[in-house]
Design a protein around this motif. Sequence first.
Motif, PDB file in Angstrom:
ATOM      1  N   ASP A  49     -24.177 -17.335-115.324  1.00  0.00           N
ATOM      2  CA  ASP A  49     -23.578 -18.667-115.177  1.00  0.00           C
ATOM      3  C   ASP A  49     -24.285 -19.491-114.100  1.00  0.00           C
ATOM      4  OD1 ASP A  49     -21.927 -18.120-117.255  1.00  0.00           O
ATOM      5  OD2 ASP A  49     -20.161 -17.658-116.049  1.00  0.00           O
TER       6      ASP A  49
ATOM      7  N   THR B 165     -33.002 -28.482-122.821  1.00  0.00           N
ATOM      8  CA  THR B 165     -31.677 -27.877-122.989  1.00  0.00           C
ATOM      9  C   THR B 165     -30.831 -28.593-124.045  1.00  0.00           C
ATOM     10  OG1 THR B 165     -30.738 -29.240-121.248  1.00  0.00           O
ATOM     11  CG2 THR B 165     -31.612 -27.093-120.583  1.00  0.00           C
TER      12      THR B 165
ATOM     13  N   ALA C 195     -28.871 -30.794-123.502  1.00  0.00           N
ATOM     14  CA  ALA C 195     -27.621 -31.271-122.899  1.00  0.00           C
ATOM     15  C   ALA C 195     -27.782 -32.728-122.480  1.00  0.00           C
ATOM     16  CB  ALA C 195     -27.270 -30.423-121.682  1.00  0.00           C
TER      17      ALA C 195
ATOM     18  N   LEU D 246     -27.504 -20.682-115.645  1.00  0.00           N
ATOM     19  CA  LEU D 246     -27.279 -21.741-116.639  1.00  0.00           C
ATOM     20  C   LEU D 246     -27.009 -23.068-115.938  1.00  0.00           C
ATOM     21  CD1 LEU D 246     -25.143 -19.856-119.313  1.00  0.00           C
ATOM     22  CD2 LEU D 246     -27.561 -20.478-119.440  1.00  0.00           C
ATOM     23  N   ALA D 247     -26.283 -22.997-114.824  1.00  0.00           N
ATOM     24  CA  ALA D 247     -26.024 -24.228-114.067  1.00  0.00           C
ATOM     25  C   ALA D 247     -27.340 -24.778-113.517  1.00  0.00           C
ATOM     26  CB  ALA D 247     -25.036 -23.937-112.941  1.00  0.00           C
TER      27      ALA D 247
ATOM     28  N   ARG E 202     -23.407 -16.826-123.966  1.00  0.00           N
ATOM     29  CA  ARG E 202     -23.186 -17.844-122.916  1.00  0.00           C
ATOM     30  C   ARG E 202     -24.277 -18.903-122.950  1.00  0.00           C
ATOM     31  NH1 ARG E 202     -19.536 -14.625-120.200  1.00  0.00           N
ATOM     32  NH2 ARG E 202     -18.825 -15.759-118.353  1.00  0.00           N
ATOM     33  N   LEU E 203     -25.517 -18.456-123.163  1.00  0.00           N
ATOM     34  CA  LEU E 203     -26.659 -19.377-123.200  1.00  0.00           C
ATOM     35  C   LEU E 203     -26.465 -20.429-124.300  1.00  0.00           C
ATOM     36  CD1 LEU E 203     -29.669 -20.056-122.403  1.00  0.00           C
ATOM     37  CD2 LEU E 203     -30.358 -18.386-124.140  1.00  0.00           C
TER      38      LEU E 203
ATOM     39  N   GLN F 268     -23.696 -21.134-125.961  1.00  0.00           N
ATOM     40  CA  GLN F 268     -22.457 -21.898-125.781  1.00  0.00           C
ATOM     41  C   GLN F 268     -22.741 -23.105-124.886  1.00  0.00           C
ATOM     42  OE1 GLN F 268     -18.829 -19.910-125.502  1.00  0.00           O
ATOM     43  NE2 GLN F 268     -18.135 -22.013-125.884  1.00  0.00           N
ATOM     44  N   ARG F 269     -23.489 -22.851-123.827  1.00  0.00           N
ATOM     45  CA  ARG F 269     -23.766 -23.914-122.856  1.00  0.00           C
ATOM     46  C   ARG F 269     -24.765 -24.926-123.416  1.00  0.00           C
ATOM     47  NH1 ARG F 269     -23.089 -24.552-116.790  1.00  0.00           N
ATOM     48  NH2 ARG F 269     -23.847 -26.666-116.659  1.00  0.00           N
ATOM     49  N   PHE F 270     -25.796 -24.403-124.134  1.00  0.00           N
ATOM     50  CA  PHE F 270     -26.862 -25.288-124.642  1.00  0.00           C
ATOM     51  C   PHE F 270     -27.043 -25.126-126.151  1.00  0.00           C
ATOM     52  CE2 PHE F 270     -28.526 -24.047-120.287  1.00  0.00           C
ATOM     53  CZ  PHE F 270     -28.088 -25.205-119.662  1.00  0.00           C
TER      54      PHE F 270
ATOM     55  N   ALA G 268     -29.259 -26.371-116.315  1.00  0.00           N
ATOM     56  CA  ALA G 268     -28.666 -27.663-116.698  1.00  0.00           C
ATOM     57  C   ALA G 268     -29.137 -28.743-115.734  1.00  0.00           C
ATOM     58  CB  ALA G 268     -27.139 -27.565-116.696  1.00  0.00           C
TER      59      ALA G 268
END
Length: 406
Positions: free
Chosen positions: A120, A403, A405, A123-124, A371-372, A374-376, A127
């Motif tokens: 996490d 990403t 995002a 990932l932050a 997780r990867l 889900q986030r991106f 981002a």
Amino acid sequence: MEFDEILTGLYSEQGRQNPYPWYAALHEHGPIGAIPRRSEHSSVVAVAAGYDVVDRVLRDPQWYKQSPPGWQEQEILRTFNSSMMFVNPPDHTRMRAVFARTFTPRRLGALEPVIERVVDQRLAAMAEAGAGGAEVDFVADFAYPVPALVMAQFIGLPEADLAWYRQRVDWIDEFMDVAGKTPQRLALANQAADELRGYYRDLIADRRRRPGEDLISGLVEALDAGGMELTDSELISNLIVLFNASFVTTVYMFSNGLPLLLEHPDVVAALPGDDALAQGCVDEVLRMESPVHFLARAAPADTELAGVPVGRDENVLLLIAGANRDPSRFPEPDRFDPRRAGPPSLAFGIGLHFCLGSAVSKLEGRLALPRLFQRFPGLAVTRTPDYSGSLFLRGIDKLFVTTGAR
Ligand code: HEM
């Protein structure tokens, strides 16, 4: 194509970038072939990529690991030859037992929240670096730091030492490649072993004084309690080899896996929340894009493998990454199928030396991939990646992505 030509192609720069067409050619040729022109510097007499042959040799405890001549003269080879990965029973059995006792399900369970936290955090950071559509190097920002930070926590290495440590890992890995046996690479690998030995001596002394929850503390405690045989010098050799074995391999699991996964948007979209699919993806990535491409074993007696004679004490190169694409065991071997049934891939080896840390890497992959994505969900690779150029540890060292995002 002649066997000789296939090997030349495989060892070429182009073959190291993409060995898979050469493995396919090997499979058409047969499960194993004798090396036509033997080099006086090598005792390798045959190369096998057929799953059944590779599997049989690795599972047979009589086939053994041979130390190169003159190993006593070199610090790096003395370190290797006093660690479980490079020795044979009974020493192997004795050393592995000590580590197997400390790799407990409890310690693995305790790693789950560590992995989730590290993932996490990374990932932050990704981002932030990728905000506004900026390109991010997935290796520098994710694939490298995740295993490094997880293993540092697991073994008990201070995070601040990792950059220094990484350079030493690289020197050792460069020496281990088929093309690595140059005097310069040997000198750097010796320097790395010497410095790492000093480093671990201090760390072990520190954990004896102030034990924690990490692997080094667990090992020191178990050894000092008696009943297990391992000298401090062997403990150091095994810790050096363990971290080396754990690290770039897992980096490549992530970096080699990402482009492969992104070719399958339906799979990527289904990953968050589907634990079985995540496990299947990890296994299939490791089968198709194995970080370790070959192992070697020496024959205990004059013998034959699928019709190819191998003399006593002669070595066979076992292309585990080739075996993982053997069409007789994996139908349509170049097709990514995370729900594939069939035999286990040989990415972690098999038999006596089967990877001690496979559960750690698989757990990292299983927790990180959902997780990867889900986030991106819009993650995309922006440039064709280059591979390491090594066939021993083959993987992507830089992987530019956006990403997606907003
Ligand atoms: C995706 C990641 C990984 C891959 C592809 C991988 C691959 C392998 C392979 C192929 C072997 C067999 C060597 C042989 O038969 O000669 C091996 C052994 C080993 N691996 Fe891993 N490995 C990975 C991760 C790890 C991790 C995370 C650890 C430590 C936590 C680790 C520790 C070891 C050790 C100590 C051995 C030697 C075992 C023995 O000789 O008995 N590996 N690994």
